[in-house]
Design an enzyme around this catalytic site. Structure first.
Site, PDB file in Angstrom:
ATOM      1  CB  SER A 146      36.417  43.886  42.628  1.00 38.80           C
ATOM      2  OG  SER A 146      37.730  43.371  42.803  1.00 38.80           O
ATOM      3  CE1 TYR A 159      38.631  48.823  42.796  1.00 37.48           C
ATOM      4  CE2 TYR A 159      39.094  46.665  43.718  1.00 37.48           C
ATOM      5  CZ  TYR A 159      38.731  47.455  42.644  1.00 37.48           C
ATOM      6  OH  TYR A 159      38.463  46.874  41.421  1.00 37.48           O
ATOM      7  CE  LYS A 163      35.247  48.085  41.745  1.00 35.09           C
ATOM      8  NZ  LYS A 163      34.534  48.489  40.516  1.00 35.09           N
ATOM      9  CE1 TYR A 204      45.431  43.331  44.837  1.00 31.80           C
ATOM     10  CE2 TYR A 204      45.621  45.511  43.871  1.00 31.80           C
ATOM     11  CZ  TYR A 204      45.192  44.210  43.803  1.00 31.80           C
ATOM     12  OH  TYR A 204      44.543  43.776  42.686  1.00 31.80           O
TER      13      TYR A 204
HETATM   14  P1  NAP Z   1      41.254  50.404  33.491  1.00 33.11           P
HETATM   15  O1  NAP Z   1      42.087  49.636  32.541  1.00 33.11           O
HETATM   16  O2  NAP Z   1      41.879  51.357  34.435  1.00 33.11           O
HETATM   17  O3  NAP Z   1      40.118  51.194  32.657  1.00 33.11           O
HETATM   18  C1  NAP Z   1      39.202  51.994  33.369  1.00 33.11           C
HETATM   19  C2  NAP Z   1      38.138  52.529  32.426  1.00 33.11           C
HETATM   20  O4  NAP Z   1      37.194  53.274  33.218  1.00 33.11           O
HETATM   21  C3  NAP Z   1      38.705  53.498  31.397  1.00 33.11           C
HETATM   22  O5  NAP Z   1      37.942  53.372  30.215  1.00 33.11           O
HETATM   23  C4  NAP Z   1      38.464  54.870  32.068  1.00 33.11           C
HETATM   24  O6  NAP Z   1      38.338  55.939  31.123  1.00 33.11           O
HETATM   25  C5  NAP Z   1      37.119  54.609  32.728  1.00 33.11           C
HETATM   26  N1  NAP Z   1      36.803  55.523  33.829  1.00 33.11           N
HETATM   27  C6  NAP Z   1      37.439  55.663  35.018  1.00 33.11           C
HETATM   28  N2  NAP Z   1      36.833  56.598  35.772  1.00 33.11           N
HETATM   29  C7  NAP Z   1      35.780  57.053  35.027  1.00 33.11           C
HETATM   30  C8  NAP Z   1      34.770  58.009  35.238  1.00 33.11           C
HETATM   31  N3  NAP Z   1      34.699  58.720  36.374  1.00 33.11           N
HETATM   32  N4  NAP Z   1      33.851  58.222  34.250  1.00 33.11           N
HETATM   33  C9  NAP Z   1      33.904  57.526  33.097  1.00 33.11           C
HETATM   34  N5  NAP Z   1      34.828  56.602  32.839  1.00 33.11           N
HETATM   35  C10 NAP Z   1      35.762  56.368  33.796  1.00 33.11           C
HETATM   36  O7  NAP Z   1      40.386  49.429  34.387  1.00 33.11           O
HETATM   37  P2  NAP Z   1      39.933  47.895  34.179  1.00 33.11           P
HETATM   38  O8  NAP Z   1      40.961  47.034  34.769  1.00 33.11           O
HETATM   39  O9  NAP Z   1      39.473  47.690  32.784  1.00 33.11           O
HETATM   40  O10 NAP Z   1      38.696  47.864  35.185  1.00 33.11           O
HETATM   41  C11 NAP Z   1      37.363  48.103  34.773  1.00 33.11           C
HETATM   42  C12 NAP Z   1      36.445  47.835  35.957  1.00 33.11           C
HETATM   43  O11 NAP Z   1      36.665  46.498  36.418  1.00 33.11           O
HETATM   44  C13 NAP Z   1      36.686  48.739  37.168  1.00 33.11           C
HETATM   45  O12 NAP Z   1      35.445  49.060  37.772  1.00 33.11           O
HETATM   46  C14 NAP Z   1      37.513  47.872  38.106  1.00 33.11           C
HETATM   47  O13 NAP Z   1      37.386  48.252  39.456  1.00 33.11           O
HETATM   48  C15 NAP Z   1      36.932  46.515  37.826  1.00 33.11           C
HETATM   49  N6  NAP Z   1      37.827  45.394  38.151  1.00 33.11           N
HETATM   50  C16 NAP Z   1      39.034  45.261  37.526  1.00 33.11           C
HETATM   51  C17 NAP Z   1      39.858  44.190  37.849  1.00 33.11           C
HETATM   52  C18 NAP Z   1      41.210  43.976  37.192  1.00 33.11           C
HETATM   53  O14 NAP Z   1      41.974  43.119  37.667  1.00 33.11           O
HETATM   54  N7  NAP Z   1      41.549  44.679  36.125  1.00 33.11           N
HETATM   55  C19 NAP Z   1      39.444  43.261  38.811  1.00 33.11           C
HETATM   56  C20 NAP Z   1      38.212  43.424  39.415  1.00 33.11           C
HETATM   57  C21 NAP Z   1      37.404  44.498  39.070  1.00 33.11           C
HETATM   58  P3  NAP Z   1      39.660  56.732  30.582  1.00 33.11           P
HETATM   59  O15 NAP Z   1      40.403  55.763  29.689  1.00 33.11           O
HETATM   60  O16 NAP Z   1      39.105  57.903  29.844  1.00 33.11           O
HETATM   61  O17 NAP Z   1      40.464  57.092  31.804  1.00 33.11           O
END
Ligand code: NAP
Length: 264
Positions: A146, A159, A163, A204
């Site tokens: 991230s 967090y 990361k 945040y």
């Molecule tokens: P999101 O919309 O919250 O989706 C999270 C996904 O991860 C969902 O499919 C969820 O499954 C799954 N998940 C969570 N915990 C899990 C576990 N223990 N085992 C299996 N699956 C799990 O998140 P996102 O924004 O797409 O983020 C995806 C990744 O990108 C994360 O690692 C996050 O930290 C990283 N990231 C995101 C951003 C951002 O701005 N969005 C920025 C930097 C990094 P369910 O639907 O079944 O709950």
């Protein structure tokens, strides 16, 4: 449904953890558009995961859905065993699943720290272990970091630490997988508009609890020279690129995919 994307992943199998929603679902659909058979993993959103799978199947590829909590070793074993059992091979793994966390130092307890590290760090190592066991030579392993690992935000230390750990992990894994010609990289997105963004950004980004969605997007957008927040379409193209044969000479790297919100 047909797709105009180059079929450069035809004959490959790609697994994306946390692909029921957000960045993961967009990435797995994009990999299917490029011709890969796909594995969709979720924690609790079964219906959404099945919808993603249907979309992939409509593109003419095979799609397997597996429930697995990737923070648990045994669930990773189940996820990868089912993949090989059903689809016969594995070439691309995008370890994407993760959770957000925020809290001032006096608000964070040990159980929260363990949950974040189990889900964001240990899980990615467990996933990499199974990838090491099951992936074909010449594969692609992509982990999830991230922007928060590089850029400070109030209340985001746990967090951010989780990361940042991943960035260290990929440099070492690149050496472990290298002899089999498998590249290992991680991506570090900035603010990408998903459920996580909607829930977490207001926590945040100072003052954002009083902002409308448009004002929040404007604030996040100002981090980037391109003047907008990111969308899952922005990240899935980069994942497809890192998964492609053309990225064979990139390994051990963290790729900032934040519209230039962080420059090195
Ligand atoms: P999101 O919309 O919250 O989706 C999270 C996904 O991860 C969902 O499919 C969820 O499954 C799954 N998940 C969570 N915990 C899990 C576990 N223990 N085992 C299996 N699956 C799990 O998140 P996102 O924004 O797409 O983020 C995806 C990744 O990108 C994360 O690692 C996050 O930290 C990283 N990231 C995101 C951003 C951002 O701005 N969005 C920025 C930097 C990094 P369910 O639907 O079944 O709950």
């Amino acid at each position: 449904m047909s797709t105009s994307r180059e079929q450069n992943l035809k004959g490959k199998v790609a697994l994306v953890t946390g692909s029921s929603r957000g960045i993961g679902s967009a990435a797995v659909i994009r990999l299917a558009e490029h011709g890969a058979d796909v594995v969709i993993n979720y924690l609790s959103s079964e219906k959404l995961a099945e919808e993603v799978a249907e979309k992939c199947r409509s593109l003419g590829v095979r799609a397997l859905v597996v429930q697995a909590d990737v923070s648990k070793y045994e669930d990773n074993v189940k996820l990868f065993d089912k993949t090989i059992e059903t689809l016969g091979r594995l070439d691309i793994v995008f370890s994407n699943a993760g959770i957000e966390h925020w809290g001032k130092p006096n608000e964070v307890d040990e159980a929260q720290i363990d949950k974040v590290f189990n889900t964001n760090v240990k899980s990615q190592f467990f996933t990499a272990q199974q990838a090491y066991k099951h992936m074909n030579d010449n594969g692609r392993l992509i982990l999830m970091s991230s922007l928060a690992a590089q850029r400070g935000f109030p209340g985001h230390s746990i967090y951010a630490a989780s990361k940042a750990a991943v960035q260290g992990m990929v440099r070492c894994l690149a050496f472990d997988f290298g002899p089999r010609n498998i590249t290992v990289n991680c991506v570090a997105p900035g603010g990408i508009k998903t459920d996580m963004y909607a829930e977490s950004a207001p926590k945040y980004i100072p003052g954002s609890d009083k902002m409308s969605e448009k004002e929040l997007d404007h604030t996040v957008g100002k981090w980037s020279p391109l003047g907008r927040p990111g969308y899952t379409d922005d990240t899935s193209g980069i994942i497809a690129l890192l998964a492609s044969p053309e990225s064979q000479w990139i390994t051990g790297q963290t790729l900032q995919i934040s519209g230039g919100a962080q420059m090195t």
